[in-house]
Design a protein around this motif. Structure first.
Motif, PDB file in Angstrom:
ATOM      1  N   ASP A 298      16.454  -2.552   7.253  1.00  0.00           N
ATOM      2  CA  ASP A 298      16.812  -2.290   5.851  1.00  0.00           C
ATOM      3  C   ASP A 298      16.279  -3.331   4.878  1.00  0.00           C
ATOM      4  O   ASP A 298      15.829  -2.990   3.795  1.00  0.00           O
ATOM      5  CB  ASP A 298      18.334  -2.167   5.710  1.00  0.00           C
ATOM      6  N   GLY A 299      16.295  -4.581   5.242  1.00  0.00           N
ATOM      7  CA  GLY A 299      15.826  -5.626   4.343  1.00  0.00           C
ATOM      8  C   GLY A 299      14.316  -5.685   4.183  1.00  0.00           C
ATOM      9  O   GLY A 299      13.802  -6.428   3.348  1.00  0.00           O
ATOM     10  N   MET A 300      13.602  -4.885   4.979  1.00  0.00           N
ATOM     11  CA  MET A 300      12.135  -4.909   4.940  1.00  0.00           C
ATOM     12  C   MET A 300      11.525  -3.631   4.344  1.00  0.00           C
ATOM     13  O   MET A 300      10.307  -3.518   4.256  1.00  0.00           O
ATOM     14  CB  MET A 300      11.586  -5.105   6.360  1.00  0.00           C
ATOM     15  N   VAL A 301      12.363  -2.693   3.958  1.00  0.00           N
ATOM     16  CA  VAL A 301      11.869  -1.383   3.514  1.00  0.00           C
ATOM     17  C   VAL A 301      10.891  -1.499   2.352  1.00  0.00           C
ATOM     18  O   VAL A 301       9.842  -0.857   2.349  1.00  0.00           O
ATOM     19  CB  VAL A 301      13.041  -0.444   3.155  1.00  0.00           C
ATOM     20  N   GLU A 302      11.213  -2.308   1.372  1.00  0.00           N
ATOM     21  CA  GLU A 302      10.349  -2.436   0.190  1.00  0.00           C
ATOM     22  C   GLU A 302       8.952  -2.930   0.578  1.00  0.00           C
ATOM     23  O   GLU A 302       7.935  -2.338   0.199  1.00  0.00           O
ATOM     24  CB  GLU A 302      10.995  -3.390  -0.818  1.00  0.00           C
ATOM     25  N   ASP A 303       8.890  -3.995   1.333  1.00  0.00           N
ATOM     26  CA  ASP A 303       7.597  -4.575   1.718  1.00  0.00           C
ATOM     27  C   ASP A 303       6.831  -3.662   2.674  1.00  0.00           C
ATOM     28  O   ASP A 303       5.626  -3.435   2.501  1.00  0.00           O
ATOM     29  CB  ASP A 303       7.794  -5.948   2.362  1.00  0.00           C
ATOM     30  N   ILE A 304       7.502  -3.129   3.673  1.00  0.00           N
ATOM     31  CA  ILE A 304       6.849  -2.248   4.641  1.00  0.00           C
ATOM     32  C   ILE A 304       6.402  -0.958   3.946  1.00  0.00           C
ATOM     33  O   ILE A 304       5.309  -0.444   4.211  1.00  0.00           O
ATOM     34  CB  ILE A 304       7.789  -1.937   5.827  1.00  0.00           C
ATOM     35  N   GLY A 305       7.237  -0.443   3.059  1.00  0.00           N
ATOM     36  CA  GLY A 305       6.874   0.776   2.315  1.00  0.00           C
ATOM     37  C   GLY A 305       5.601   0.591   1.513  1.00  0.00           C
ATOM     38  O   GLY A 305       4.760   1.487   1.453  1.00  0.00           O
ATOM     39  N   ARG A 306       5.441  -0.574   0.888  1.00  0.00           N
ATOM     40  CA  ARG A 306       4.213  -0.848   0.125  1.00  0.00           C
ATOM     41  C   ARG A 306       2.991  -0.842   1.035  1.00  0.00           C
ATOM     42  O   ARG A 306       1.944  -0.315   0.681  1.00  0.00           O
ATOM     43  CB  ARG A 306       4.324  -2.196  -0.583  1.00  0.00           C
ATOM     44  N   ILE A 307       3.122  -1.444   2.209  1.00  0.00           N
ATOM     45  CA  ILE A 307       2.001  -1.475   3.155  1.00  0.00           C
ATOM     46  C   ILE A 307       1.657  -0.058   3.591  1.00  0.00           C
ATOM     47  O   ILE A 307       0.492   0.348   3.577  1.00  0.00           O
ATOM     48  CB  ILE A 307       2.329  -2.364   4.377  1.00  0.00           C
ATOM     49  N   MET A 308       2.676   0.712   3.979  1.00  0.00           N
ATOM     50  CA  MET A 308       2.435   2.081   4.447  1.00  0.00           C
ATOM     51  C   MET A 308       1.808   2.937   3.349  1.00  0.00           C
ATOM     52  O   MET A 308       0.882   3.707   3.597  1.00  0.00           O
ATOM     53  CB  MET A 308       3.733   2.716   4.942  1.00  0.00           C
TER      54      MET A 308
END
Length: 163
Positions: free
Chosen positions: A87-97
């Motif tokens: 949950d705490g990584m969704v923003e960063d991972i979402g940008r990469i994806m």
């Protein structure tokens, strides 16, 4: 009122509604597509263009873009890739994806009992294998290894918002 702000029905008149209805299913593929629409509506090309510009400025129209029938050009493999992202990584991972050119949609969704996946990406390609390779590259790039690919079997409906 700036683009993106909400609008009210009073911001549109009957002519705006006619223009929206005349363009919502696409515009002619010509050098002067708005001239054709203007002639059909009894307006000038300049009036149509100016009204579209104003509706965009008011936020009535968010964007004007092209949509390609991907199945018509052979892109028949469509996979919704679902990812279990901390949950705490969704923003960063979402940008990469979302930065992958093969990803056309990227959404965060709530988890549900028995369904741990909270980030969804849509991938379109020519083969199922291509989609699997894209997902593997995304996994390698993000370090997210818990994912599944849900392939489309059939398309029932694809339209934009209509008046």
């Amino acid at each position: 009122m700036k683009t993106g702000q909400s609008y009210q029905v009073k911001d549109m008149d009957a002519t705006d509604e006619m223009i929206l209805k005349a363009t919502q299913d696409g515009i002619p593929l010509t050098g002067s597509p708005f001239r054709h629409i203007a002639e059909k509506l009894g307006l000038t090309e300049e009036e149509v263009v100016e009204r579209i510009r104003l509706m965009k400025e008011k936020g009535i129209i968010r964007r004007f873009g092209a949509s390609i029938g991907h199945r018509d050009i052979g892109i028949v493999a469509n996979a919704m890739c679902v990812w279990n992202v901390p949950d705490g990584m969704v923003e960063d991972i979402g940008r990469i994806m979302a930065s992958f050119p093969e990803v056309t949609h990227c959404y965060e969704r709530p988890r549900h009992p028995g369904w741990d996946y909270n980030l969804f990406t849509m991938v379109h390609s020519y083969t199922r294998n291509d989609c699997e390779e894209v997902a593997a590259r995304i996994s390698q790039s993000t370090g997210i290894q818990d994912y599944r690919l849900l392939f489309s079997e059939r398309e029932f409906k694809k339209t934009g918002v209509r008046l």
